[in-house]
Design a protein around this motif. Structure first.
Motif, PDB file in Angstrom:
ATOM      1  N   HIS A   1       3.277   6.767  -4.608  1.00 34.73           N
ATOM      2  CA  HIS A   1       3.847   6.440  -3.305  1.00 34.73           C
ATOM      3  C   HIS A   1       5.367   6.319  -3.407  1.00 34.73           C
ATOM      4  O   HIS A   1       6.100   6.871  -2.565  1.00 34.73           O
ATOM      5  CB  HIS A   1       3.246   5.141  -2.788  1.00 34.73           C
ATOM      6  N   HIS A   2       5.846   5.636  -4.423  1.00 35.24           N
ATOM      7  CA  HIS A   2       7.292   5.480  -4.582  1.00 35.24           C
ATOM      8  C   HIS A   2       7.979   6.824  -4.857  1.00 35.24           C
ATOM      9  O   HIS A   2       9.174   6.986  -4.548  1.00 35.24           O
ATOM     10  CB  HIS A   2       7.596   4.499  -5.712  1.00 35.24           C
ATOM     11  N   LEU A   3       7.223   7.766  -5.388  1.00 39.36           N
ATOM     12  CA  LEU A   3       7.766   9.106  -5.648  1.00 39.36           C
ATOM     13  C   LEU A   3       7.632  10.028  -4.437  1.00 39.36           C
ATOM     14  O   LEU A   3       8.064  11.187  -4.481  1.00 39.36           O
ATOM     15  CB  LEU A   3       7.058   9.733  -6.854  1.00 39.36           C
ATOM     16  N   GLY A   4       7.006   9.528  -3.370  1.00 40.57           N
ATOM     17  CA  GLY A   4       6.901  10.301  -2.135  1.00 40.57           C
ATOM     18  C   GLY A   4       5.652  11.146  -2.002  1.00 40.57           C
ATOM     19  O   GLY A   4       5.508  11.898  -1.027  1.00 40.57           O
ATOM     20  N   TRP A   5       4.701  11.018  -2.939  1.00 38.34           N
ATOM     21  CA  TRP A   5       3.495  11.854  -2.924  1.00 38.34           C
ATOM     22  C   TRP A   5       2.301  11.167  -2.263  1.00 38.34           C
ATOM     23  O   TRP A   5       1.440  11.838  -1.702  1.00 38.34           O
ATOM     24  CB  TRP A   5       3.118  12.245  -4.353  1.00 38.34           C
ATOM     25  N   ALA A   6       2.201   9.869  -2.357  1.00 40.71           N
ATOM     26  CA  ALA A   6       1.059   9.151  -1.798  1.00 40.71           C
ATOM     27  C   ALA A   6       1.495   8.429  -0.517  1.00 40.71           C
ATOM     28  O   ALA A   6       2.609   7.899  -0.432  1.00 40.71           O
ATOM     29  CB  ALA A   6       0.495   8.147  -2.800  1.00 40.71           C
ATOM     30  N   HIS A   7       0.591   8.404   0.464  1.00 46.07           N
ATOM     31  CA  HIS A   7       0.919   7.851   1.778  1.00 46.07           C
ATOM     32  C   HIS A   7      -0.221   6.984   2.294  1.00 46.07           C
ATOM     33  O   HIS A   7      -1.384   7.154   1.908  1.00 46.07           O
ATOM     34  CB  HIS A   7       1.187   8.981   2.774  1.00 46.07           C
ATOM     35  N   SER A   8       0.147   6.074   3.182  1.00 47.18           N
ATOM     36  CA  SER A   8      -0.852   5.228   3.822  1.00 47.18           C
ATOM     37  C   SER A   8      -0.698   5.307   5.330  1.00 47.18           C
ATOM     38  O   SER A   8       0.389   5.540   5.854  1.00 47.18           O
ATOM     39  CB  SER A   8      -0.703   3.769   3.362  1.00 47.18           C
ATOM     40  N   VAL A   9      -1.818   5.130   6.007  1.00 52.99           N
ATOM     41  CA  VAL A   9      -1.836   4.994   7.461  1.00 52.99           C
ATOM     42  C   VAL A   9      -2.453   3.633   7.746  1.00 52.99           C
ATOM     43  O   VAL A   9      -3.545   3.324   7.240  1.00 52.99           O
ATOM     44  CB  VAL A   9      -2.647   6.109   8.136  1.00 52.99           C
ATOM     45  N   GLU A  10      -1.759   2.813   8.518  1.00 53.31           N
ATOM     46  CA  GLU A  10      -2.199   1.446   8.774  1.00 53.31           C
ATOM     47  C   GLU A  10      -2.628   1.272  10.229  1.00 53.31           C
ATOM     48  O   GLU A  10      -1.988   1.808  11.135  1.00 53.31           O
ATOM     49  CB  GLU A  10      -1.068   0.450   8.478  1.00 53.31           C
ATOM     50  N   THR A  11      -3.685   0.520  10.424  1.00 45.21           N
ATOM     51  CA  THR A  11      -4.125   0.118  11.760  1.00 45.21           C
ATOM     52  C   THR A  11      -3.816  -1.361  11.924  1.00 45.21           C
ATOM     53  O   THR A  11      -4.231  -2.185  11.101  1.00 45.21           O
ATOM     54  CB  THR A  11      -5.635   0.353  11.941  1.00 45.21           C
ATOM     55  N   ARG A  12      -3.105  -1.691  12.990  1.00 40.91           N
ATOM     56  CA  ARG A  12      -2.701  -3.075  13.219  1.00 40.91           C
ATOM     57  C   ARG A  12      -3.249  -3.566  14.554  1.00 40.91           C
ATOM     58  O   ARG A  12      -3.374  -2.790  15.514  1.00 40.91           O
ATOM     59  CB  ARG A  12      -1.178  -3.203  13.190  1.00 40.91           C
ATOM     60  N   ASP A  13      -3.573  -4.858  14.601  1.00 42.49           N
ATOM     61  CA  ASP A  13      -4.111  -5.435  15.832  1.00 42.49           C
ATOM     62  C   ASP A  13      -2.975  -5.863  16.766  1.00 42.49           C
ATOM     63  O   ASP A  13      -1.791  -5.595  16.504  1.00 42.49           O
ATOM     64  CB  ASP A  13      -5.061  -6.601  15.532  1.00 42.49           C
ATOM     65  N   GLU A  14      -3.334  -6.560  17.821  1.00 47.99           N
ATOM     66  CA  GLU A  14      -2.359  -6.956  18.831  1.00 47.99           C
ATOM     67  C   GLU A  14      -1.273  -7.871  18.272  1.00 47.99           C
ATOM     68  O   GLU A  14      -0.156  -7.921  18.804  1.00 47.99           O
ATOM     69  CB  GLU A  14      -3.055  -7.665  19.997  1.00 47.99           C
ATOM     70  N   GLU A  15      -1.582  -8.571  17.191  1.00 47.48           N
ATOM     71  CA  GLU A  15      -0.619  -9.469  16.563  1.00 47.48           C
ATOM     72  C   GLU A  15       0.159  -8.797  15.427  1.00 47.48           C
ATOM     73  O   GLU A  15       0.966  -9.448  14.761  1.00 47.48           O
ATOM     74  CB  GLU A  15      -1.333 -10.711  16.020  1.00 47.48           C
ATOM     75  N   GLY A  16      -0.103  -7.524  15.209  1.00 47.89           N
ATOM     76  CA  GLY A  16       0.583  -6.804  14.142  1.00 47.89           C
ATOM     77  C   GLY A  16      -0.054  -6.961  12.783  1.00 47.89           C
ATOM     78  O   GLY A  16       0.501  -6.502  11.775  1.00 47.89           O
ATOM     79  N   ARG A  17      -1.233  -7.595  12.732  1.00 47.19           N
ATOM     80  CA  ARG A  17      -1.908  -7.799  11.449  1.00 47.19           C
ATOM     81  C   ARG A  17      -2.627  -6.524  11.008  1.00 47.19           C
ATOM     82  O   ARG A  17      -3.173  -5.793  11.833  1.00 47.19           O
ATOM     83  CB  ARG A  17      -2.903  -8.947  11.572  1.00 47.19           C
TER      84      ARG A  17
END
Length: 218
Positions: A118-134
């Motif tokens: 990830h720090h090298l730019g190859w791995a990525h994440s997609v995050e789902t957050r609720d109404e409070e940003g959690r």
């Protein structure tokens, strides 16, 4: 996020020599160049006990452009979610690695390897957050050209992992052609449009993608 070039891998991944079973080899290492080269040839690492094994499923789960199925209930659920990309990779992989989950396989060395990618730019994440940003769901994987090789996903709220997949497809759909690799097909993934292709077809399909254009990751 800029992509750091990697040196050649000292290990050779040769699909023509692989057995007709999902596990195709063992050993090697978890260096960034090794992992990326494995994916470019259709394999990925997954340890079993203390052994580092390499897998290339005979029947591969894939999501092609236009195949994503978004049900009415999922569309309704997504109104309560916000999708982010690459904002908390380590939290996503830690949630996926939770040892309370059935079939957990993400060891400390695997986590370290993918955080490094990830720090090298190859791995990525997609995050789902609720109404409070959690953080309530998400997925992570490797982006190699126009191929996204998914590794794992999690959810703490209904439909949160599905929402992350929708967010991933939004990113990939900025490209003229792309593929999401889900490794295996599950009933959960099948309901979203993931289908099965044979190993040879998968390897042929990704040949033009791994050197193709890369989507814009934040």
């Amino acid at each position: 996020m800029s992509l750091t070039p990697l040196p050649p891998s000292p290990w050779e991944f040769e699909p023509a020599e692989w057995p007709d079973e999902d596990c195709v080899g063992g050993g090697a290492d978890l260096e960034p160049a090794t992992i990326v080269d494995a994916y470019r040839h259709g394999a990925f690492p997954m340890p079993h006990g203390r052994r580092l094994l390499w897998w290339s499923p005979v029947e591969r789960g894939v999501l092609e452009p236009g195949d994503l199925r978004v049900s009415r209930s999922l569309r309704k659920s997504m109104r309560a979610f916000t999708i982010t990309v690459d904002t908390d990779f380590e939290a996503v992989i830690d949630a996926c690695a939770d040892r309370r989950r059935p079939g957990h396989w993400i060891t400390a060395p695997v986590r370290e390897a993918y955080v490094r990618l990830h720090h090298l730019g190859w791995a990525h994440s997609v995050e789902t957050r609720d109404e409070e940003g959690r953080l309530v769901g998400g997925l992570y994987g490797l982006g190699i050209g126009s191929l996204f090789a998914g590794e794992s996903m999690f959810h703490h709220r209904t439909d949160a992992s599905k929402a992350a997949l929708v967010g991933l497809v939004d990113v990939m759909s900025t490209l003229p052609d792309w593929l999401v690799d889900t490794q295996w097909q599950t009933p959960h993934l099948a309901s979203l449009g993931v289908r099965v292709v044979g190993r040879a077809d998968y390897i042929e399909r990704i040949k033009g993608l791994v050197d193709g254009p890369t989507p814009v990751w934040p």
